[in-house]
Design a protein around this motif. Sequence first.
Motif, PDB file in Angstrom:
ATOM      1  N   ALA A   1     -11.648  -5.815   1.919  1.00 51.05           N
ATOM      2  CA  ALA A   1     -11.928  -5.686   3.310  1.00 51.05           C
ATOM      3  C   ALA A   1     -12.636  -6.877   3.576  1.00 51.05           C
ATOM      4  CB  ALA A   1     -12.741  -4.141   3.688  1.00 51.05           C
TER       5      ALA A   1
ATOM      6  N   SER B   1     -10.129  -8.481  -4.412  1.00 50.67           N
ATOM      7  CA  SER B   1      -9.731  -6.977  -4.240  1.00 50.67           C
ATOM      8  C   SER B   1     -10.324  -6.319  -5.365  1.00 50.67           C
ATOM      9  CB  SER B   1      -8.276  -6.611  -4.088  1.00 50.67           C
ATOM     10  OG  SER B   1      -7.810  -7.429  -5.073  1.00 50.67           O
ATOM     11  N   ASP B   2     -10.482  -4.840  -5.351  1.00 52.96           N
ATOM     12  CA  ASP B   2     -10.892  -4.016  -6.575  1.00 52.96           C
ATOM     13  C   ASP B   2      -9.864  -4.129  -7.456  1.00 52.96           C
ATOM     14  OD1 ASP B   2     -11.168  -0.915  -7.741  1.00 52.96           O
ATOM     15  OD2 ASP B   2     -13.089  -1.789  -6.912  1.00 52.96           O
TER      16      ASP B   2
ATOM     17  N   THR C   1      -8.279  -2.578  -3.489  1.00 53.19           N
ATOM     18  CA  THR C   1      -8.487  -2.618  -2.138  1.00 53.19           C
ATOM     19  C   THR C   1      -9.504  -3.822  -1.854  1.00 53.19           C
ATOM     20  OG1 THR C   1     -10.408  -0.921  -2.520  1.00 53.19           O
ATOM     21  CG2 THR C   1      -8.404   0.055  -1.837  1.00 53.19           C
TER      22      THR C   1
ATOM     23  N   TRP D   1      -8.490  -4.935   6.598  1.00 53.92           N
ATOM     24  CA  TRP D   1      -8.517  -4.694   5.130  1.00 53.92           C
ATOM     25  C   TRP D   1      -6.943  -4.170   4.706  1.00 53.92           C
ATOM     26  CZ3 TRP D   1      -8.432  -0.899   9.230  1.00 53.92           C
ATOM     27  CH2 TRP D   1      -7.689   0.328   8.911  1.00 53.92           C
TER      28      TRP D   1
ATOM     29  N   PRO E   1      -1.872  -1.273  -8.597  1.00 57.97           N
ATOM     30  CA  PRO E   1      -2.907  -2.277  -8.049  1.00 57.97           C
ATOM     31  C   PRO E   1      -3.477  -3.187  -8.857  1.00 57.97           C
ATOM     32  CG  PRO E   1      -3.413   0.329  -7.781  1.00 57.97           C
ATOM     33  CD  PRO E   1      -2.248   0.075  -8.621  1.00 57.97           C
TER      34      PRO E   1
ATOM     35  N   ALA F   1       0.927  -1.201  -0.047  1.00 55.46           N
ATOM     36  CA  ALA F   1       0.038  -0.010   0.084  1.00 55.46           C
ATOM     37  C   ALA F   1       0.907   1.243  -0.034  1.00 55.46           C
ATOM     38  CB  ALA F   1      -0.911  -0.051   1.168  1.00 55.46           C
TER      39      ALA F   1
ATOM     40  N   THR G   1      -8.464  -0.107  -7.621  1.00 54.22           N
ATOM     41  CA  THR G   1      -7.809   0.419  -6.594  1.00 54.22           C
ATOM     42  C   THR G   1      -6.919  -0.756  -5.775  1.00 54.22           C
ATOM     43  OG1 THR G   1      -9.647  -0.022  -5.050  1.00 54.22           O
ATOM     44  CG2 THR G   1      -9.446   2.202  -6.290  1.00 54.22           C
TER      45      THR G   1
ATOM     46  N   THR H   1      -4.594  -3.575   0.507  1.00 55.33           N
ATOM     47  CA  THR H   1      -4.412  -3.306  -0.646  1.00 55.33           C
ATOM     48  C   THR H   1      -3.600  -4.375  -1.257  1.00 55.33           C
ATOM     49  OG1 THR H   1      -4.556  -0.895  -0.124  1.00 55.33           O
ATOM     50  CG2 THR H   1      -4.071  -1.485  -2.395  1.00 55.33           C
TER      51      THR H   1
END
Length: 465
Positions: free
Chosen positions: A432, A424-425, A430, A391, A403, A361, A428, A393
Amino acid sequence: MAAARYWRLVAVRPWGMGALSISEVALYSSSGRADLSATLTSRIAPLSGSIAALQDGFAAAVVSWSAAQVASPGWALVWDFGSAVDILYTGIGSGANQSSYPCDLRIESSPDGRAWAVLGEASGLVYPGPYTLGSVDDLRQHVLAMDFNGPAITDTYGHAVTVFGGAHIEGIGPLLDGTPYLALSGGDDYLEVTNSPDLDLGNEYEIGFDLFIAGAAGEVLGAIWHHGYYDTNTLNWTSPGLSIRVLPGYIRFYFWVQSNPTDQFLDAPYTADVPQRWRMVRSGGNGWVFRDGVQMASRSGLGTLPAPTRPLQIGRWTFSSGIPTLNARVDNLYADSGVRIARSGALRVMPVQGSGAQVLAASPVPAFSAGAPAAAAIARDMEFGGTGRIWGTTKIKGATNLPTRSRVVLLRQRDKLVARETWSDAVTGTFAFEGIDVSHQWLVLAEDQAGNYRPVAANRLEAQP
């Protein structure tokens, strides 16, 4: 892949973890779409829509299941072809939005509808747009994986490995990911992997490895993959086989080798004293070689390989005259075979930098964070639920730390039981986990969706309200 009467899709998970809505499912053989004459059933009846709409030739009418139904172990779409067929790849029709399109799926076959064999799996499927038949080209079966990080030389998928000569695990001067590797030197350091049916890669496969060749004077000769019908003393192939041979200054990737002039191979130069990442990909009669993510060579018209009967050998053993040497380091060796590894997947871009689905991150936020600025909702399950949140990244480690979309799994530290799983996205990176028990420590494992990198983990995390 072997032909079978029964085929099924299982473990389909929507992108949004909600209801699954699809408009068509097509199974293809070498002659084209094959499922239109098969009997299609669903183990769990859909909430809406007719199963017949999934094989009417149009990605128009949606068939839907709830999230609870899809999560049930009994969920599956099953085809009975009446007689054995060989399915190569599949297509999934979409609904109106991505959140209900499948993210993961697995394809299995059976001769009798009772005992099932997993033939391929796909993760992170691309949403093709509303009411469109998307092609799932990257169904693969993981066959062999050796990362040489443990105290012993083993294969992740359980093949018996015998070590000969001075082949050993070493950690001085690591290759691309900072972890130990297989060290080979001299003329008698090699590994032998016991032959088994799943090591018959057929004509749909990918073999990948990291390789460092020391620039010592003298002849360089050895193999990263040597498998087929052959005489290990003279290297005479009584019937075609598959081999990746290290030669002075270059690597020869034999897609089909027997004896000159029938050998079918591609040559690519290596750079001494520099670690490089290689991939050998075959799809049908076509083959490609990649170095550090760049396509080096390709060819078509490859011959069909028979099933191997001898062990797989990796390293250098006495199969020619003279005193050749192989001073090499090998890491992250893997082999995948598949229903259809990829009609387009052979051209996938593989990032040059980085070594794994590195979880990072931007500073000053740590890679994995325990705790959250806001309280998490209390989970309903009694085993792992609580008021905590974890959470982080996921990014590809390198100069830019881009990312990346990864499958992220949450395990309880003390017994490694899986508590949660998410993605994860894609933009991004990310992710959680909400509603986690704060009284336990947790381990988070991130896996690159494309399978180009080894999974990475962060352990002993504590979820806090």
